[in-house]
Design a protein around this motif. Structure first.
Motif, PDB file in Angstrom:
ATOM      1  N   ARG A 168     -16.732  10.762  48.975  1.00  0.00           N
ATOM      2  CA  ARG A 168     -17.442   9.526  49.334  1.00  0.00           C
ATOM      3  C   ARG A 168     -16.797   8.453  48.505  1.00  0.00           C
ATOM      4  O   ARG A 168     -16.830   7.215  48.928  1.00  0.00           O
ATOM      5  N   ASN A 172     -13.459   6.964  49.773  1.00  0.00           N
ATOM      6  CA  ASN A 172     -13.696   6.000  50.854  1.00  0.00           C
ATOM      7  C   ASN A 172     -14.576   5.058  50.710  1.00  0.00           C
ATOM      8  O   ASN A 172     -14.957   4.139  51.735  1.00  0.00           O
ATOM      9  N   LEU A 228     -17.737   4.938  50.388  1.00  0.00           N
ATOM     10  CA  LEU A 228     -19.026   5.183  50.997  1.00  0.00           C
ATOM     11  C   LEU A 228     -20.057   5.134  49.809  1.00  0.00           C
ATOM     12  O   LEU A 228     -21.222   4.805  50.200  1.00  0.00           O
ATOM     13  N   MET A 230     -11.424  -2.499  52.493  1.00  0.00           N
ATOM     14  CA  MET A 230     -11.063  -2.315  53.825  1.00  0.00           C
ATOM     15  C   MET A 230      -9.652  -1.731  53.892  1.00  0.00           C
ATOM     16  O   MET A 230      -9.685  -0.932  54.616  1.00  0.00           O
ATOM     17  N   ARG A 236     -10.196   1.798  53.394  1.00  0.00           N
ATOM     18  CA  ARG A 236     -10.616   2.713  54.288  1.00  0.00           C
ATOM     19  C   ARG A 236      -9.798   2.778  55.590  1.00  0.00           C
ATOM     20  O   ARG A 236      -9.784   3.470  56.448  1.00  0.00           O
ATOM     21  N   ARG A 237      -8.701   1.725  55.751  1.00  0.00           N
ATOM     22  CA  ARG A 237      -7.848   1.885  56.609  1.00  0.00           C
ATOM     23  C   ARG A 237      -6.600   2.996  56.614  1.00  0.00           C
ATOM     24  O   ARG A 237      -5.991   3.381  57.245  1.00  0.00           O
ATOM     25  N   PHE A 241     -12.575   9.895  57.517  1.00  0.00           N
ATOM     26  CA  PHE A 241     -13.856  10.658  56.822  1.00  0.00           C
ATOM     27  C   PHE A 241     -14.260  11.562  58.002  1.00  0.00           C
ATOM     28  O   PHE A 241     -14.611  11.268  59.164  1.00  0.00           O
ATOM     29  N   GLY A 270     -12.024   3.190  66.584  1.00  0.00           N
ATOM     30  CA  GLY A 270     -11.269   2.774  65.211  1.00  0.00           C
ATOM     31  C   GLY A 270     -10.068   1.957  65.729  1.00  0.00           C
ATOM     32  O   GLY A 270      -9.579   1.253  65.114  1.00  0.00           O
ATOM     33  N   THR A 326     -11.142  -1.500  67.746  1.00  0.00           N
ATOM     34  CA  THR A 326     -11.825  -2.450  67.113  1.00  0.00           C
ATOM     35  C   THR A 326     -11.341  -2.702  65.593  1.00  0.00           C
ATOM     36  O   THR A 326     -11.082  -3.904  65.159  1.00  0.00           O
ATOM     37  N   ALA A 327     -10.968  -1.550  64.850  1.00  0.00           N
ATOM     38  CA  ALA A 327     -10.455  -1.837  63.491  1.00  0.00           C
ATOM     39  C   ALA A 327      -8.892  -2.231  63.353  1.00  0.00           C
ATOM     40  O   ALA A 327      -8.422  -2.948  62.714  1.00  0.00           O
ATOM     41  N   ARG A 386     -11.538  11.752  66.043  1.00  0.00           N
ATOM     42  CA  ARG A 386     -11.639  10.405  65.532  1.00  0.00           C
ATOM     43  C   ARG A 386     -11.152   9.966  64.410  1.00  0.00           C
ATOM     44  O   ARG A 386     -10.524   8.644  64.114  1.00  0.00           O
ATOM     45  N   LEU A 423      -6.300   8.117  63.801  1.00  0.00           N
ATOM     46  CA  LEU A 423      -6.156   6.615  63.326  1.00  0.00           C
ATOM     47  C   LEU A 423      -4.743   6.981  62.291  1.00  0.00           C
ATOM     48  O   LEU A 423      -4.043   6.028  61.447  1.00  0.00           O
ATOM     49  N   SER A 435     -15.953   4.178  57.639  1.00  0.00           N
ATOM     50  CA  SER A 435     -15.390   5.261  57.480  1.00  0.00           C
ATOM     51  C   SER A 435     -14.117   4.853  58.451  1.00  0.00           C
ATOM     52  O   SER A 435     -12.746   5.468  57.979  1.00  0.00           O
ATOM     53  N   ILE A 436     -14.232   4.277  59.679  1.00  0.00           N
ATOM     54  CA  ILE A 436     -13.037   4.121  60.375  1.00  0.00           C
ATOM     55  C   ILE A 436     -12.362   2.831  60.316  1.00  0.00           C
ATOM     56  O   ILE A 436     -11.797   2.541  61.204  1.00  0.00           O
ATOM     57  N   GLY A 437     -12.927   2.005  59.589  1.00  0.00           N
ATOM     58  CA  GLY A 437     -12.265   0.897  58.867  1.00  0.00           C
ATOM     59  C   GLY A 437     -13.079  -0.198  59.882  1.00  0.00           C
ATOM     60  O   GLY A 437     -12.237  -1.410  59.747  1.00  0.00           O
ATOM     61  N   LEU A 438     -14.057  -0.332  60.429  1.00  0.00           N
ATOM     62  CA  LEU A 438     -14.959  -1.320  60.861  1.00  0.00           C
ATOM     63  C   LEU A 438     -15.655  -1.919  59.710  1.00  0.00           C
ATOM     64  O   LEU A 438     -16.000  -1.393  58.783  1.00  0.00           O
ATOM     65  N   GLN A 475     -18.746  -5.637  62.505  1.00  0.00           N
ATOM     66  CA  GLN A 475     -18.267  -4.848  63.810  1.00  0.00           C
ATOM     67  C   GLN A 475     -19.124  -3.788  63.985  1.00  0.00           C
ATOM     68  O   GLN A 475     -19.330  -3.266  64.925  1.00  0.00           O
TER      69      GLN A 475
END
Lengths: 251, 235
Positions: free
Chosen positions: A45, A48, A50, A76, A79-80, A84, A104, A107-108, A152, A156, B137-140, B144
């Motif tokens: 964690r 990432n 978290l 950010m 995380r990109r 996880f 992901g 939006t990201a 998911r 990415l 975790s997916i970059g939001l 968002q």
């Protein structure tokens, strides 16, 4: 290459990570072993963000980050580059399997919707869920949900996928299908750090095994060294308890 | 005692004539309460320093005051101090130019903010923290994640308590009669001042409020079903 140096983390007065350093080369699969409370999950964690570590540095590829003082932008960026997979899946409840995998990208990463959908469909087909794309998480079994969770993360195409006990919440019959998918990711050459209790999987897939206890790394090395010739007493104790002993099969 | 249908009908007409005032007393507080309440709920959930704590204290204080008491205080301050405040801001208006309904709207809006904050906060607590983490975790970004993941899940959870709040505001709006605002209840009682048909007036008002509430309940049921289609299982 991912390197974690002198990571520290406490919750209130409990020290969960006491100066942990790991290094993992691109394409490697690192398996984190250790009993509950040894700090495996916290370590993942922290990578990432978290959890925010209380100290230490993180290097992913070219990027160097002070884990305690990381800015929002640095977080950010990290995380990109990472993804996880959660123990309890944490799929977006309001989105279908396809929506979960696309989120992901769209939006990201700002991938055009059509392209994202194509990629997401391919990834879901790859984890064997072509026929479940329009189902909501509430309509999927645990194993299916975790496969969506893996899709998911994998869609990415991150530099590293962090898997936090991906099979612990599943019944024994479903564990196999998840491990098979993870093994396939490993064969694609994607870097992974996996916290798990599945010893057979660790022996099979890991390129490096790290044994943690009480917030420190007790021993690390190639799987065959750790499993066959553990150096530390604590590692031996742990393995004795979870490795099936040879004569057990005769009972 | 005889109940005269004619008087009930007359009171209904008279009450409905002032329905727009009740609508104002309900809609504006609902709308403002929803927006401000949502913001405060998020501020509190994310434990934003100072304003998070401050809003908690204010809400705790304000929730303890009955709406009638609050209304009386505002009304008194309004009547006594309006001219002085207007002069201070060099506004060329007197109290006669201002519709007193704004005092009622003000009191109900504050009540509404408290109610909505608590309902939305409850909804946010109900959403698993893992939903936020999965988003990050997916970059939001946090915004968002809120917009794409959390709020769509929050809406179906919050509709039942929010409906309850609006019904509370509808009922609360009748109290503004106490400071001389003519809304449904006061309107329905107007014919009674000539014919002493007060019972009919109260019955007519009850019927109007009841219809308003039922319509609202149906609307909320519809929204609830539409919002949570992701929870329906395949069976």
């Amino acid at each position: 290459m991912i390197e974690l140096k002198h990571a520290k983390k406490s919750f209130h007065k409990t020290e969960v990570l006491k100066d942990v350093s790991i290094r993992i080369e691109t394409g490697e699969v690192m398996v984190l072993l250790g009993s509950s409370g040894s700090g495996k999950t916290t370590l993942l964690r922290c990578v990432n963000f978290l959890e925010k570590a209380d100290g230490g540095t993180l290097t992913i590829g070219e990027q160097n980050v002070d884990m305690k003082r990381a800015s929002k932008k640095e977080i950010m960026d990290v995380r990109r580059k990472t993804a996880f997979v959660f123990q309890n899946y944490n799929l977006f409840q309001n989105k279908t399997a396809l929506g979960n995998v696309m989120e992901g990208l769209v939006t990201a990463r700002k991938t055009p919707k059509k392209e994202a959908q194509k990629l997401a469909e391919e990834t879901l087909a790859w984890v064997g869920l072509s026929d479940k794309m329009d189902n909501y998480p509430a309509q999927l079994s645990g194993g299916q949900q975790q496969r969506v969770g893996i899709a998911r993360a994998a869609v990415l195409n991150p530099e590293v996928i962090l898997l936090d006990e991906p099979t612990s919440a599943l019944d024994p019959e479903l564990v196999g299908e998840i491990l098979a998918v993870i093994k396939e990711i490993a064969q694609k050459g994607i870097t992974m750090i996996v916290a798990t209790h599945e010893i057979a999987f660790a022996q099979d897939v890991a390129s490096k095994v790290v044994f943690m206890d009480g917030g420190v790394i007790v021993e690390e090395g190639a799987p065959k060294d750790i499993f066959r010739h553990p150096k530390e007493e604590r590692t031996r104790q742990f393995l004795a308890r979870i490795l099936p002993s040879e004569d057990m099969y005769y009972i | 005692m005889n109940i005269s249908w004619d008087y009930i009908l007359e009171s209904l007409k008279s009450g409905l004539q002032y329905f727009p005032n009740t609508l104002k007393l309900v809609m504006i507080p609902t709308f403002l309460g929803l927006i401000i309440g949502t913001i405060i709920a998020f501020v509190q959930t994310f434990k934003i320093p100072v304003i998070g704590k401050l809003s908690r204290v204010l809400i705790t204080l304000y929730r303890g005051i009955p709406i009638v008491v609050a209304l009386m205080i505002y009304n008194l301050l309004f009547t006594l101090k309006f001219e002085a405040v207007a002069r201070f801001f060099r506004l060329n208006i007197s109290i006669a130019d201002v519709d007193q309904i704004i005092v009622g709207i003000f009191a109900l809006t504050l009540m509404s903010i408290c109610l909505m904050t608590e309902s939305i906060r409850g909804g946010l607590i109900a959403i698993d923290n893992g939903q936020f983490e999965a988003g990050y975790s997916i970059g939001l970004t946090r915004m968002q994640t809120l917009r794409r993941i959390i709020i769509p899940q929050l809406i179906p959870i919050s509709i039942p308590p929010l409906t309850n709040n609006v019904i509370g505001i509808i009922k609360g709006s009748s109290i503004t009669m106490a400071i001389g605002i003519t809304e449904v209840l006061a309107g329905a009682l107007i014919p009674g001042s000539k014919s002493y048909s007060f019972l009919e007036g109260y019955i007519a008002a009850a019927v109007i409020y009841w219809m308003f509430t039922v319509i609202l309940e149906q609307l909320s049921k519809y929204l609830e079903l539409r919002g949570k289609n992701f929870k329906r299982s395949l069976v």
